[in-house]
Design a protein around this motif. Structure first.
Motif, short mmCIF file in Angstrom:
data_model
loop_
_atom_site.label_atom_id
_atom_site.label_comp_id
_atom_site.label_asym_id
_atom_site.label_seq_id
_atom_site.Cartn_x
_atom_site.Cartn_y
_atom_site.Cartn_z
N GLU A 64 0.93 -1.36 0.05
CA GLU A 64 -0.03 -0.06 0.00
C GLU A 64 0.91 1.25 -0.12
O GLU A 64 0.31 2.32 -0.82
CB GLU A 64 -0.90 0.12 1.35
N LYS A 65 2.12 1.05 0.61
CA LYS A 65 2.78 2.14 0.73
C LYS A 65 4.07 2.55 -0.23
O LYS A 65 4.60 3.62 -0.48
CB LYS A 65 3.50 2.30 2.18
N GLU A 104 6.06 3.23 -3.79
CA GLU A 104 5.88 4.28 -4.83
C GLU A 104 5.32 3.76 -6.10
O GLU A 104 5.32 2.45 -6.37
CB GLU A 104 7.12 4.88 -5.23
N LYS A 163 -7.92 0.59 -0.66
CA LYS A 163 -6.63 1.59 -0.09
C LYS A 163 -5.70 1.48 -1.33
O LYS A 163 -5.24 2.63 -1.55
CB LYS A 163 -5.94 0.94 0.93
N TYR A 164 -5.30 0.49 -2.10
CA TYR A 164 -4.01 0.44 -3.06
C TYR A 164 -4.71 1.21 -4.17
O TYR A 164 -3.97 2.10 -4.76
CB TYR A 164 -3.81 -0.80 -3.49
N SER A 201 -5.02 5.10 -3.38
CA SER A 201 -3.33 5.44 -3.49
C SER A 201 -2.67 5.72 -4.74
O SER A 201 -2.13 6.81 -5.04
CB SER A 201 -2.61 4.52 -2.50
N LYS A 243 -4.21 8.82 -6.48
CA LYS A 243 -3.76 10.01 -6.08
C LYS A 243 -2.36 10.29 -6.30
O LYS A 243 -1.79 11.39 -6.92
CB LYS A 243 -3.88 10.02 -4.51
N GLU A 244 -1.63 9.33 -6.47
CA GLU A 244 -0.21 9.48 -6.87
C GLU A 244 -0.05 9.86 -8.22
O GLU A 244 0.69 10.52 -8.95
CB GLU A 244 0.83 8.04 -6.63
N SER A 271 -12.56 9.85 -5.31
CA SER A 271 -11.04 9.60 -5.93
C SER A 271 -11.29 9.42 -7.30
O SER A 271 -10.26 10.08 -8.04
CB SER A 271 -10.48 8.36 -5.26
#
Length: 140
Positions: free
Chosen positions: A42-43, A45, A70-71, A74, A77-78, A117
């Motif tokens: 999930e975190k 890059e 969640k992924y 993410s 957004k990235e 999102s």
């Protein structure tokens, strides 16, 4: 023997060999430690390899829907903040749109729960053909 394959290093493995990363994660999925690897995923890059690993992981094991949600949030957004050249930015948007369509098609995610999102993502990449196709699917 310590191979260094701890959750904090999963990004390095994905960068070096995404196929091996998938095989490793499928094997690890039989143990409670998989949760730590999913949290690490999930975190990490945003990258094409990472999206590929998550896609193949979802196809091979039962991944919690909450992780996929969640992924997905993410990476959308990235992508909006992606600092690469425009060609790479559009390429990643195409891949993300295809990922979202696939996850929605197989009912792994509910696009309704990602509405805010998704709206931001689709507005940012409205000129991308795959994003336009995603919008059509979401309107159905």
């Amino acid at each position: 023997m310590n191979l260094g394959l701890v959750p904090e290093n999963i990004n390095q493995l994905i960068k070096q060999n995404s196929y091996v990363a998938v095989v490793f994660l499928v094997k690890v999925s039989q143990y409670p430690i998989i949760q730590s690897y999913l949290e690490a995923l999930e975190k990490i890059e945003l990258s094409i390899n990472a999206i590929d690993v998550v896609t193949r992981l979802v196809k091979n094991i039962k991944v919690p829907n909450q992780f996929v949600m969640k992924y997905t949030v993410s990476i959308m957004k990235e992508a909006r903040n992606f600092n690469e050249n425009n060609k790479d930015r559009l390429k990643i948007a195409k891949i993300i749109a295809t990922f979202i369509k696939s996850m929605a098609k197989y009912k792994i995610i509910d696009p309704f729960n990602l509405q805010e999102s998704l709206e931001e993502f689709t507005k940012a990449f409205i000129d991308v053909e795959e994003v336009q196709a995603l919008i059509k699917i979401l309107k159905k």
